[in-house]
Design an enzyme around this catalytic site. Structure first.
Site, short mmCIF file in Angstrom:
data_model
loop_
_atom_site.label_atom_id
_atom_site.label_comp_id
_atom_site.label_asym_id
_atom_site.label_seq_id
_atom_site.Cartn_x
_atom_site.Cartn_y
_atom_site.Cartn_z
N LYS A 153 1.73 7.07 1.41
CA LYS A 153 2.67 6.00 1.03
C LYS A 153 2.08 4.66 1.45
CE LYS A 153 5.84 3.52 2.56
NZ LYS A 153 5.58 2.36 1.71
N GLU A 228 -0.48 4.15 15.21
CA GLU A 228 -1.37 3.02 15.48
C GLU A 228 -0.51 1.78 15.25
OE1 GLU A 228 -3.23 0.07 15.57
OE2 GLU A 228 -4.06 0.51 13.60
N CYS A 262 -4.05 -5.99 13.82
CA CYS A 262 -3.50 -5.46 15.07
C CYS A 262 -4.46 -5.66 16.23
CB CYS A 262 -3.14 -3.99 14.91
SG CYS A 262 -4.44 -3.01 14.19
N GLU A 354 3.77 -10.11 19.04
CA GLU A 354 2.69 -10.05 18.05
C GLU A 354 3.06 -10.99 16.91
OE1 GLU A 354 2.16 -6.33 15.85
OE2 GLU A 354 0.01 -6.61 16.05
#
Ligand code: NDP
Length: 452
Positions: A153, A228, A262, A354
């Site tokens: 997906k 992750e 990331c 973040e």
């Protein structure tokens, strides 16, 4: 229902595609389940050959794939070319795996003990929009090499190269049902994959918040999960480093992929005595960054992925904190200039969350102990860099930082052949390198009695 896929550099619609729901996920899982027995039974050398063919086919279409990725994700074409090259390399690296998935013989009384690495069955891959096809390959290549079948997906913002991969895999000779793609919203299609009783494992890359929900959703069927997740990585610059080099390299560590990475080293910790020299070198490098049309060979940074993302990024920036900025085009497109906030503390919101955009915080430190304390003062633990000329310090600090991936006097930390993944709330499980295969197999132990 259809989905309009937007080109971030122009805000135009680049494709209208069908949008799946629960029924499409169920059909893809059924196809993957049906294909599994035959796929796991393909002789190791033949499975290896098919993965090599897939790598070759990706290589043959690499320019078209790179262009599609550059347009859809808004990334510079030179970056997209590198990523598609890594996709082919990743399938090639794991093409060697089927013939190397060896077990052990363990000494026991009265017989022989053997271990086998068995495929799990249907593996669900949920992938984000920042590195669409390359992150797909990190998961799909070891999953397929180990004998699993896959339902992928992609993110709705960037589904186009995943759809191409499904076609290319079939043309390269992978049997029908081995690699299936479903485009649709994460809250519907992703959720269904996570909860589906016939899916054995989920490999996810994305936000820590969604990752937390996936771990909870997977608990119902005791699915294996690899997560992750996000990061807020530190770039530690000690005064004994080549400060000019560290300053020039710093933008590359945080503004790559317009900061939507990331691994972005978005907290830049600088020893106080080196601060002025570092900031001068970094400012010169930031002013040189060429932000613009992703399809131009000259471009080093493209737009953000969406208007929403630009708004979120902007919410972290207070004008009084801006030390300097680079440039960005005006007009259509989700542009945001590379922006450096300084001096900041590690407690500021921009230093803690973040941001996932081209915004870096520069934070001063007094000594090595404070640098380590600040680097570890975060819920995340994905990546990071250490700049120093002292070899002992480099390794001492690397061992002290709670993070999965580090680079010394460099910002390069992702390779097909080396492990990648996070500590703390950056996730668990490892991708890439030899260890990734463990995450796509279950270990079976067989005792064979030989005594009479
Ligand atoms: P998400 O975590 O929301 O999305 C990642 C993937 O998960 C997408 O395919 C998404 O589908 C899917 N997804 C969303 N909700 C669910 C769910 N309930 N169940 C299963 N799958 C789901 O990240 P975003 O794209 O929204 O980005 C938000 C923030 O996440 C970023 O600003 C950044 O901070 C972080 N992020 C971190 C990444 C990393 O590499 N570590 C990558 C991407 C984001 P869809 O989008 O199609 O709905």
């Amino acid at each position: 229902m259809s989905l309009a896929v937007i080109e971030p550099a122009t805000e135009g619609v680049m494709a209208e595609i069908p949008r799946g729901g629960v029924a499409e996920v169920d059909a893809a899982v059924a196809a993957a389940k049906a294909a599994f027995p035959a796929w796991r039974a393909v002789a190791p050398a033949d499975r290896a050959m098919l993965l090599h063919r897939l790598a070759d086919a990706i290589g043959a279409e690499s320019e078209d794939l790179a262009t599609l990725e550059a347009r859809n994700a808004g990334k510079p074409i030179s970056d997209a070319r590198g990523e598609i090259g890594m996709v082919a390399d990743c399938f090639r690296y794991y093409a060697a795996a089927p013939e190397r998935l060896v077990g052990r013989t363990i000494p026991v009384a009265g017989g022989v003990d053997l271990t086998f690495r068995e495929p799990m069955g249907v593996v669900g891959l949920i992938v984000p929009w920042n590195f669409p096809l390359v992150i797909t390959s990190w998961k799909a290549a070891p999953a397929l090499a180990a004998g699993n079948t896959v339902v992928l997906k992609p993110a709705e913002l960037t589904p186009l190269t995943a759809i191409e991969l499904e076609r290319i895999a079939l043309e390269a000779g992978l049997p029908e049902g081995v690699l299936n793609v479903v485009v649709g919203p994460g809250s519907v299609c992703g959720k269904r994959l996570v909860e589906h009783p016939d899916v054995a494992k989920i490999a996810f890359t994305g936000s820590t918040e969604v990752g937390r929900g996936i771990a909870q959703g997977a608990a119902g069927t005791i699915k294996r999960v690899t997560l992750e997740l996000g990061g807020k990585s530190a770039n530690l610059v000690f005064a004994d480093a080549d400060i000019e080099a560290a300053g020039r390299a710093a933008p590359g560590g945080v503004f790559g992929n317009a900061g939507q990475d990331c691994c972005a080293r978005s907290r830049i910790l600088v020893e106080k005595s080196a601060m002025d020299e570092f900031m001068a070198a970094m400012e010169a490098a930031v002013s040189d960054i060429r932000v613009g049309d992703p399809l131009s060979d000259e471009t080093e940074m493209g737009p953000l992925i969406s208007a929403d993302q630009r708004e979120t990024v902007g919410s972290f920036v207070t004008e009084d904190d801006v030390a300097f900025r680079g440039s960005a085009p005006e007009g259509e497109g989700f542009w945001y200039p590379p922006t450096v906030l300084a001096p900041m503390t590690n407690d500021d919101r921009a230093s803690r969350d973040e941001i996932f955009g081209p915004v870096a915080c520069v934070i001063p430190f007094a000594d090595e102990a404070e640098a380590i304390r600040l680097a570890n003062d975060t819920i995340y633990g994905l990546s990071g860099s250490i700049w120093t000329r002292d070899g002992g310090r480099a390794l001492r600090v690397a061992r002290a930082i709670d993070t999965g991936v580090l680079s010394i006097n460099s910002h390069s930390s992702v390779r097909v052949s080396t492990p990648f993944g996070g500590f703390k709330q950056s996730g668990y499980g490892r991708e890439l390198g030899p260890d990734a295969l463990d995450a796509y197999t279950d270990l079976k132990n067989v005792y064979y009695r030989t005594e009479e």
